[in-house]
Every structure is written in structure tokens, then in C-alpha cells.
Motif scaffolding. Structure first.
Motif, PDB file in Angstrom:
ATOM      1  N   ASP A 156     -23.836 -31.248  -3.410  1.00  0.00           N
ATOM      2  CA  ASP A 156     -24.207 -30.831  -1.817  1.00  0.00           C
ATOM      3  C   ASP A 156     -23.034 -30.569  -1.028  1.00  0.00           C
ATOM      4  N   GLU A 157     -22.973 -29.225  -0.827  1.00  0.00           N
ATOM      5  CA  GLU A 157     -21.507 -28.713  -0.158  1.00  0.00           C
ATOM      6  C   GLU A 157     -20.513 -29.866  -0.722  1.00  0.00           C
ATOM      7  N   SER A 188     -30.297 -30.168   1.937  1.00  0.00           N
ATOM      8  CA  SER A 188     -29.740 -31.353   1.589  1.00  0.00           C
ATOM      9  C   SER A 188     -31.160 -32.127   1.036  1.00  0.00           C
TER      10      SER A 188
HETATM   11 MG   LIG Z   1     -27.081 -30.524   4.294  1.00  0.00          MG
END
Ligand SMILES: [Mg+2]
Ligand SMILES: Nc1ncnc2c1ncn2[C@@H]1O[C@H](COP(=O)(O)OP(=O)(O)OP(=O)(O)O)[C@@H](O)[C@H]1O
Lengths: 402, 209
Positions: free
Chosen positions: B152-153, B33
Motif C-alpha cells: 500500500d504505497e 487502502s
Molecule cells: Mg491509502
């Protein structure tokens, strides 16, 4: 971001917390209302002064016994102004158009079983002209009535109503302080001023007043009308010279009488309305300050609550100044809404002051503008710190905020 | 702001070409991240340099960074990050507002239709399913047609079927020329990409080209 979009966002933020925002507005509402009420009182006093001037005329002077003391209530106990003084002034001072001495005191007036306590004024026929206060029905007493000390009276409309209601008054006999007088005239309606009702008066010849009714030699005032407004200072000086000589007042000692013209009356009136204004501006200042602190507090809470929102906005491209502007405008929307309600409340307050309190009030556009200006100012002053705090948040910290 | 300073990324040397589809994988806490936030201009590197289309991003001021986030990058988060009080359309309008578009609604509606949400324009986030929320977030990321989409995911909070649908939309964008970088724990999703970068304890350990 366009202006209306910013307003829309701010408005939505406010609607999300209606109760909280309305409570916050309260201080601003009260503050602005106090400003409006204060100004309307001041304007009202000004208007009243102007009206008095147009009613009585600006070229009027009043000589009264006792030394001049601004704003003090005179007890009427000074007994040094006489008919001879009035005659001397008329003879020796140039520039006087007419002069009318008068004496007055509160007295009992009776008709049949009706009773009133009114101001009994002993005066001369010129009184009507000088005070712009003519008789409406019947007649006023004349020089002959004065010479013969007749027991005749012209009554004001309030007295007429109290004693006769709608019945006929002229030719009727009334009792003033136990003595019988014949009503010969009814005055026109002058209208109540804030401290005194001129229509609650009974006019009788000054000679009758002094010789027959009260057996006194002194006058309460001498009303003078000058030829020209510009001559007032000269006439005042002349009266001063004549009366000081007659009363044997040595050089450097204060006069035992006072000469009042309108500038002094205006000062007295303004002093009274000033007291109210000071009180109201105190209320205004305190509530605006407290209101402003409340706005700042609520905005700080809002910034904290919406930290994540700020992060999201920054992540999609909001610049620091976009965030600053958004929160500043939100504070302004609160204070300006409060200000507008306050203006409405202040207008209502002004109206009820004049309705219940015998004070004339006037709402001017400039007082509304000032109320508006203050609500904007408070919004800017107390909104800038929370808005700046919001704009300085770090985008990534703000996004992580739980 | 933090009380302690933590070195998360150490000696990252990474180059992503325009139009690429890159996945980043690695264990939790490895710095994925953090790397994405740096690429997305949400965070600033404490050292080193970052060049985006020929410009040194690490030397830009706040104002310029805001503009890059607005115009050049569309960010899709694991937790959607939608404004809860605003409708789907208004959420998608957000980047348009900050770029000064006068009539943002038409563009926002178009973007929502593109992700298959033409029938949910006025719903608020809490009236939408997780997959629908992520579609709104994608619509918001693409509404200004940025050259780069970062995720991010993006499927981390979705079941595998919904995740596959979201991946299909993202892959489609990549096929049309958008550079796509996503972080994922899911091998199946990483398999869609042209290149997988593995990161461990802040160091890039492997590249599969
Ligand atoms: Mg993360
Ligand atoms: N604000 C912060 N202050 C201190 N340490 C931080 C901060 N943010 C992240 N970290 C640390 O940096 C490291 C990397 O965090 P990061 O969020 O990049 O991991 P990640 O690879 O995305 O993990 P996950 O797969 O769980 O999302 C972690 O050890 C984390 O504790």
C-alpha cells in the motif's frame, strides 16, 4: 510461538518501563513477603511447642490454684493449694511417678554490692527430674535440707552471671529478701523460652520458703510426672476427685484449681502466634489485592500504548490467542518477579522477627511454594482482562491507532 | 467501532491471476487502502465474496485469517509498521515466530541479505533510513515466501531514487513468480506493472490490460 520467545518478548516489554514496573511490583512484593513471614511465624510457634514438649516431656501435669481460664494471666492471688493437697494427691492418685510442689515469687537477691530481681522458687529435689532441669555444679538441696529448713540455694545461670560474673559462687553467701543463704549449686542452662527465662531463678527448699522466708501456706503449683503418657486423662480425673473432695466443692460447681497438660500449653502458644498470623494475613490480602489492581492498571495502559504493535503482530500472522498469551505472560512475569523478591524479603523478615522479636520463625519449602502460587494466581486473575482486551482488538483498527 | 457507517467500496468486481503484477491508482479517499486491507485479510467485507486460491475468505474464522496473513500474504505498508524496540532481524523474525519456526534467525538474516541489508542486521528502525526501513519491511513480507505480496504505497514515503530501488526489489520478486499488487499515486511506478486498475469513489472505473 515458542514459550521462551514469549518470555523474551514479555521481558523486553517490562524492561522498557523499569520504574513503572517496579512500582507496580511493590504491592505483590509486600503481599508475598507478608505471606512468607506469616507462615514462618506459624511454623516457628509449632517448632517451639515441639521443643518444649521434648524439653519437659509430654507426661507432665501442672496443678495450679484458681479456675482454668485459657490464655488469661494468673495473678497468683488464689491461695488454696497447700502442701497437704500435694501429699494427698501423691498418696491417693495412682499412676504418678513423682510429684513436686513449688511456690515462687519475685524477690531481691544480693551478693556484696550486686543486686538482682529474680524468681525465688521453693520446691523439692524431684523438681529437677520432673522438669528435666538438673544441677550442673555443686548440688541441689535434699530431703534433709527440707526437713531442717536450711537456708541453702541453687541458682540459675542467669543469676550466677548477674551476681558473680565469672567468679566462684558455690559456698558464697547471698542475701535473699534480706536473709542469708549459702549457694550450694548452680543449675544447668535451660535456655530462654519466649515468655520466660528459667535460668533467672533461685531454688530453695520449699519448707524454708514457706516457714522462714515468706511465712505462707499456699503453693503456686504442683508439678507431676505420670508413669505413662496414656494415663494422663485418668491421673487428671484422680487429682480432680481428690482435690474437689478436700476443697469441699459441691457437684456442678467449677473447681477452684486447674490441671494443665501440654495440649493446653500448646493451645495458649498457638493463640498468641495466631494473633500475629491474622494481622499478617490481613496485610497480605490487602497488598495482594492492591498489587493485583495495580498490575491490571499497568497492563491496560500497556495494551493501549502498544495498540499499534498489536496491529503489526496481527498483520504478520499473530492469532488472538498469541496476543492473549503474550500479555498474560507479561502480567505473570511482573507478578512472579515481584513474588520472588517478596519471597526473599519474607525470608529476611522472618529472620529479623526471630532476631529482634524473640519469636522463633521457620521457613518451609511449602511456604515458599505458597508465596509463588499466590504471585502466579494474582497475575492470572488480574492479567486476564487486559490480555483479553488486547486479543480482541481489530487488526485494522489497531494498525490505524495513532 | 466507528460512530458512523461509511460505504467505501461499492460493487467491486476484481480478479487477479497468480503471478500477476497489478497497480491500483485513484484519488485520495477513493478506497484503495480499504481494498488492499480486504485483499490482505486485515479487514472483512460487509458484503460480497472474496475467493483466495479457491477458498472463500469472507467465510473464514479469525484463526484461519491469521494463518492466511502469516503464510499466504506479505504486506508492505506506506508507514513501514516496524516494531520500534526490536532490531531489523527481530522484526523480520516476527512472522516466523507466529508460524512456529524453531530457529528463525537464519531465515531472517537470509531475507535481509536478499533486500541488501546484510550489514544492518542489529540496527533498530530509528537507526535506519526510510529506504532501509522499507527494505526491512519487505524482508519481513517475504521471509515466509508467501505467494502474494501487497504494497500500500510502498514508496509513498521515499524519495524517487530510493523508491525506484524498492520497486526493483519488488519487481524482481514478481519475476520469480510472486503475485504483486501495489497501490501508488506515481504513474512512473504504475508503468512497471502489467495491469493498472483505477478506482474512484469506491468504484473501479478503468482497467488497462
Ligand atoms: Mg491509502
Ligand atoms: N475507519 C474508518 N471509518 C470511517 N471511514 C473510513 C474509515 N477508514 C476509511 N474511511 C473512509 O473510507 C474512504 C476510503 O479510505 P481509504 O483509506 O481506502 O482511501 P485511499 O484511497 O487509500 O486514500 P489515500 O490515497 O489517501 O490513502 C475515505 O473516505 C475514508 O474517510
Amino acid at each position: 510461538m515458542l514459550f521462551w520467545q514469549v518470555i523474551k518478548v514479555a521481558w523486553r516489554g517490562i524492561l522498557a518501563n523499569k520504574l513503572r514496573t517496579s512500582l507496580t511490583m511493590l504491592g505483590i512484593i509486600i503481599g508475598v513477603a507478608a505471606i512468607i513471614a506469616m507462615l514462618s511465624l506459624g511454623e516457628g510457634a509449632k517448632k517451639q511447642v515441639m521443643e518444649s514438649i521434648s524439653r519437659f516431656g509430654t507426661n507432665q501435669l501442672k496443678v495450679r490454684p484458681g479456675a482454668a481460664r485459657l490464655g488469661h494471666v494468673r495473678t497468683g492471688s488464689v491461695e488454696n493449694l497447700t502442701m497437704d493437697d500435694a501429699e494427698a494427691i501423691e498418696k491417693e492418685v495412682p499412676g504418678i511417678r513423682s510429684i513436686s510442689p513449688s511456690a515462687g515469687s519475685m524477690g531481691q537477691v544480693k551478693y556484696a554490692n550486686r543486686n538482682a530481681t529474680s524468681l525465688i522458687t521453693g520446691t523439692t529435689p524431684l523438681f529437677m527430674e520432673i522438669n528435666n532441669f538438673p544441677v550442673a555444679e555443686g548440688r541441689f538441696f535434699d530431703e534433709t535440707d527440707i526437713k531442717l529448713m536450711k537456708r541453702v540455694a541453687a541458682i540459675g545461670t542467669t543469676v550466677k552471671k548477674d551476681l558473680f560474673e565469672d567468679g566462684p559462687a558455690i559456698g558464697e553467701e547471698i542475701k535473699i529478701e534480706g536473709q542469708t543463704f549459702t549457694v550450694i549449686g548452680i543449675m544447668s542452662t535451660k535456655g530462654q523460652t519466649s515468655w520466660f527465662d528459667p535460668d533467672d531463678q533461685v531454688f530453695i527448699p520449699v519448707s524454708t520458703y514457706m516457714r522462714r522466708l515468706y511465712n505462707q501456706d499456699f503453693l503456686n503449683d504442683i508439678n507431676i510426672q505420670v508413669e505413662n503418657y496414656e494415663d494422663i486423662p485418668d491421673v487428671k480425673k484422680g487429682i480432680e476427685r481428690v482435690l474437689r473432695a478436700r476443697h469441699r466443692i459441691p457437684e456442678g460447681v467449677e473447681s477452684d484449681f486447674s490441671i494443665r497438660d501440654f495440649s493446653e500449653m500448646i493451645a495458649t502458644m498457638q493463640k498468641t502466634s495466631q494473633t500475629f498470623s491474622i494481622l499478617l494475613s490481613g496485610i497480605a490480602a490487602v497488598s495482594l489485592l492492591v498489587g493485583g489492581i495495580g498490575v491490571m492498571n499497568i497492563m491496560l495502559v500497556s495494551v493501549t500504548e502498544r495498540t499499534r504493535e498489536i496491529g503489526i503482530r496481527m498483520a504478520v500472522g499473530a492469532r488472538r490467542r498469541d496476543i492473549l498469551r503474550q500479555f498474560l505472560i507479561e502480567a505473570l512475569v511482573i507478578t512472579v518477579s515481584g513474588g520472588l523478591i517478596g519471597i526473599a524479603l519474607g525470608v529476611g523478615l522472618g529472620a529479623s522477627i526471630s532476631f529482634f522479636g524473640d519469636w522463633e520463625t521457620v521457613i518451609t519449602p511449602s511456604s515458599i511454594a505458597l508465596g509463588f502460587f499466590f504471585s502466579v494466581l494474582i497475575g492470572l486473575i488480574f492479567g486476564i482482562y487486559p490480555a483479553r482486551k488486547a486479543s480482541l482488538l481489530d487488526p485494522i483498527e489497531a494498525l490505524r491507532y495513532e | 467501532m466507528g460512530a458512523t457507517e461509511v460505504d467505501v467500496l461499492k460493487g467491486v468486481d476484481l480478479k487477479i491471476e497468480s503471478g500477476e503484477f497489478v497497480s491500483i491508482m485513484g484519488p485520495s479517499g477513493s478506497g484503495k487502502s480499504t481494498l488492499m486491507n480486504l485483499i490482505g485479510c486485515l479487514d472483512r467485507p460487509t458484503g460480497g465474496s472474496y475467493v483466495l486460491s479457491g477458498t472463500r475468505v469472507d467465510e473464514m474464522d479469525e484463526e484461519a485469517l491469521a494463518k492466511v496473513r502469516n503464510r499466504n500474504i506479505g504486506f508492505v505498508f506506506q508507514t513501514f509498521n516496524l516494531l520500534p524496540r526490536e532490531s531489523a532481524t527481530e522484526n523480520v523474525e516476527l512472522p516466523l515466530l507466529y508460524s512456529g519456526v524453531r530457529e528463525p534467525r537464519a531465515l531472517a538474516v537470509e531475507a535481509l541479505k536478499e533486500v541488501g541489508l546484510g550489514h544492518r542486521l542489529d540496527h533498530r528502525p530509528n537507526e535506519l533510513s526510510g529506504g532501509e526501513r522499507q527494505r526491512v519491511a519487505i524482508a519481513r513480507a517475504i521471509v515466509l515466501r508467501p505467494p502474494i505480496i501487497l504494497g500500500d504505497e510502498p514508496t509513498g514515503n521515499l524519495d524517487s531514487r530510493t523508491g525506484a530501488e524498492i520497486m526493483a526489489i519488488l519487481k524482481d520478486l514478481n519475476a520469480k513468480g510472486t503475485t504483486l499488487v501495489i497501490v501508488t499515486h506515481d504513474q512512473a511506478i504504475a508503468a512497471h506493472s502489467e495491469r493498472v486498475i483505477t478506482i474512484k469513489d469506491g468504484v473501479i472505473t478503468s482497467r488497462v490490460d
